[in-house]
Design an enzyme around this catalytic site. Structure first.
Site, mmCIF file in Angstrom:
data_model
loop_
_atom_site.group_PDB
_atom_site.id
_atom_site.type_symbol
_atom_site.label_atom_id
_atom_site.label_comp_id
_atom_site.label_asym_id
_atom_site.label_seq_id
_atom_site.Cartn_x
_atom_site.Cartn_y
_atom_site.Cartn_z
ATOM 1 N N GLY A 148 0.896 -1.430 0.185
ATOM 2 C CA GLY A 148 -0.022 -0.129 -0.081
ATOM 3 C C GLY A 148 0.915 1.299 -0.043
ATOM 4 O O GLY A 148 1.997 1.189 -0.100
ATOM 5 N N GLY A 149 0.345 2.419 -0.111
ATOM 6 C CA GLY A 149 1.077 3.646 0.054
ATOM 7 C C GLY A 149 1.435 4.015 1.263
ATOM 8 O O GLY A 149 1.267 3.188 2.324
ATOM 9 N N SER B 15 -1.207 4.198 4.526
ATOM 10 C CA SER B 15 -2.585 3.772 4.034
ATOM 11 C C SER B 15 -2.942 2.720 5.111
ATOM 12 O O SER B 15 -4.100 2.172 4.863
ATOM 13 C CB SER B 15 -1.866 3.010 2.943
ATOM 14 O OG SER B 15 -1.020 2.060 3.020
ATOM 15 N N GLY B 16 -2.331 2.790 6.238
ATOM 16 C CA GLY B 16 -3.122 1.739 7.173
ATOM 17 C C GLY B 16 -2.548 0.410 7.326
ATOM 18 O O GLY B 16 -3.137 -0.652 7.798
ATOM 19 N N SER C 174 0.309 -1.035 7.782
ATOM 20 C CA SER C 174 0.937 -1.899 9.123
ATOM 21 C C SER C 174 -0.209 -2.161 10.382
ATOM 22 O O SER C 174 -0.115 -3.202 11.032
ATOM 23 C CB SER C 174 1.775 -0.740 9.883
ATOM 24 O OG SER C 174 3.143 -0.794 8.875
ATOM 25 N N HIS D 203 6.858 2.621 20.420
ATOM 26 C CA HIS D 203 6.290 1.619 19.398
ATOM 27 C C HIS D 203 6.392 0.143 20.014
ATOM 28 O O HIS D 203 5.526 -0.655 20.121
ATOM 29 C CB HIS D 203 6.821 1.357 18.074
ATOM 30 C CG HIS D 203 6.127 2.726 17.090
ATOM 31 N ND1 HIS D 203 6.633 3.172 15.941
ATOM 32 C CD2 HIS D 203 5.072 3.166 17.478
ATOM 33 C CE1 HIS D 203 6.119 4.017 15.611
ATOM 34 N NE2 HIS D 203 4.985 4.092 16.331
ATOM 35 N N ARG E 36 3.331 -2.202 21.297
ATOM 36 C CA ARG E 36 3.279 -3.500 20.839
ATOM 37 C C ARG E 36 3.116 -4.641 22.094
ATOM 38 O O ARG E 36 2.426 -5.665 22.068
ATOM 39 C CB ARG E 36 4.238 -3.923 19.875
ATOM 40 C CG ARG E 36 3.731 -3.335 18.427
ATOM 41 C CD ARG E 36 4.671 -4.116 17.267
ATOM 42 N NE ARG E 36 6.133 -3.764 17.702
ATOM 43 C CZ ARG E 36 6.700 -2.717 17.187
ATOM 44 N NH1 ARG E 36 6.264 -1.871 16.406
ATOM 45 N NH2 ARG E 36 7.872 -2.686 17.372
ATOM 46 N N GLU F 102 14.912 -6.202 16.353
ATOM 47 C CA GLU F 102 15.302 -5.252 15.138
ATOM 48 C C GLU F 102 16.526 -5.705 14.505
ATOM 49 O O GLU F 102 17.423 -6.113 15.089
ATOM 50 C CB GLU F 102 15.436 -3.788 15.844
ATOM 51 C CG GLU F 102 14.281 -2.997 16.618
ATOM 52 C CD GLU F 102 15.006 -1.725 17.159
ATOM 53 O OE1 GLU F 102 15.455 -0.926 16.725
ATOM 54 O OE2 GLU F 102 14.844 -1.866 18.589
ATOM 55 N N ASP G 198 8.198 -5.942 9.003
ATOM 56 C CA ASP G 198 7.752 -4.597 8.691
ATOM 57 C C ASP G 198 8.881 -3.723 8.849
ATOM 58 O O ASP G 198 9.348 -3.147 9.677
ATOM 59 C CB ASP G 198 6.411 -4.257 9.889
ATOM 60 C CG ASP G 198 5.975 -2.873 9.526
ATOM 61 O OD1 ASP G 198 6.160 -2.178 8.505
ATOM 62 O OD2 ASP G 198 4.909 -2.585 10.016
#
Lengths: 187, 187, 187
Positions: free
Chosen positions: C12-13, C16-17, C19, C53, C57, C66, C87
């Site tokens: 998606g862009g 765009s939601g 994740s 973040h 989570r 990471e 991600d």
């Protein structure tokens, strides 16, 4: 197939035919219709183009109101119209960002979310249908320009809020609308 | 499932796999096939790449003709081929824009519409199938460059004309084709 | 409806939601979940955002690791998790390109294809589900910058490999996921 008092979001790239599709959708609903234009008038050439568009739409039974920022207020005052078409959210977000800059106010995703949540609540209270047109601007390379990056984030956030509240969402490419939300009836 | 003498438009982003999908589609139809390449030869490296592509396609039963501008004429002369694949409209529009610039002629949405309507009429007269490949270039941030903005508008207009005349339209992302027009048979 | 040990790609862009959708999908699967974050830490502000973040989570039952480059190794070592969410591939490709630059090594479509084929093989060997998030970056105007053009090509190639190996592919716009591969069950 088309429900009473529904909210519709139409997105797509530039020159994808999304405004044309939005107008056709509104005309199919029938009844009185208002075009809420968010385009800023930047010069005389633009003013002339806008005047011609207003006259063209009159032939199709449209009234037009121009408002760059306070579109929730205008929508709130448009209860008498069967359909209100807001064209477009992408310029509205741009205008909000520019206004905040002029006033040296902060503009970030929280602020645009707040404004969009207000707008969506107003759309829900509208007794007829509301159709929003927006742009998909996030599918290119990350822009070098930090203003362009912020704009992309703000518009993406705005589009997500409006889509979540919409009964139907369409993605338009090459003039072809693809319904990505609310097409259960079509199956 | 695939109709005789149909027109197909395949759009998508860069490196989305749209040309690969177009070739596979043409090969599934079978029969004689012509690849109408619109890519301009800008330097020796490009010329070498094009030569290799022509040889690769020969192995798959393709003949290739290169034409940057007058693709309607070439299509018109290709009546003997079961399938003609035009790859791609995005470079054709670019070439038309550049040629107009060299000749100091105007190029605008009306002019590209006229040329595209001609092209579509020729495609309709082709006794076999015609497949057009194009690019979706309007889903990023508005470019700073005015030539890039004009190009976006011209290609968007061209894509709308071709899609309106097409029996099938596909949007390709990540190599996955999504049929956005003409998939009634599939349901 | 959701198969055991499947691979999913979500594109998606920007904003765009995608994740958010990916995390929701993983949470619906249930069981232990690992978030494999590829985001490079460029400054203290970024480090602080990443820390927040990770904590957010944790509340949703996620562990985070990471890794900017060797994500196949990390995936390979994560066999104990029911779901691994990577991600995102778009930053991974960016990181690989940057690392090659620092080492004065070549980076081209063949090289990224090789690395992606390795990654996909590792994902297939994972006993649970793997979800990859990526970006659609090829639907804007061709960038002036040659690095940006190469990046677009590399990511497009990577996305094609992962999509081909995926059971399900989603394209997200305005927060709405559109399943473009693997939705046979849904019909």
């Amino acid at each position: 197939m088309y429900k009473m008092a529904s909210i519709t979001l139409i997105t797509g790239g530039s020159r994808s035919g999304k405004s044309f599709f939005a107008q056709r959708l509104a005309e199919e609903i029938g009844g009185s219709r208002l075009f809420l234009a968010t385009c800023p008038v930047t010069d005389e050439e633009m003013a002339e183009r806008i005047r011609r568009h207003i006259i063209d739409r009159q032939a199709g039974g449209w009234e037009t109101v121009e408002e760059q920022i306070e579109i929730a207020d205008r929508l709130s005052a448009a209860g008498g119209y069967r359909v209100v078409l807001v064209d477009c959210l992408s310029l509205w977000v741009n205008n909000c960002m520019y206004e905040a800059h002029l006033r040296a106010e902060a503009m970030d995703e929280d602020r645009i979310s707040e404004k969009t949540v207000d707008l969506v609540a107003t759309a829900r209270n509208h007794p007829g249908d509301v159709i929003f047109v927006t742009n998909e601007v996030g599918m290119g390379i990350v822009p070098d320009n930090s203003h362009a990056r912020l704009y992309r984030d703000l518009l993406g956030r705005c589009n997500q809020h409006v889509a979540a509240a919409s009964d139907s969402v369409y993605l338009v490419s090459c003039g072809i609308p693809l319904q990505i939300k609310g097409n259960d009836d079509a199956l």
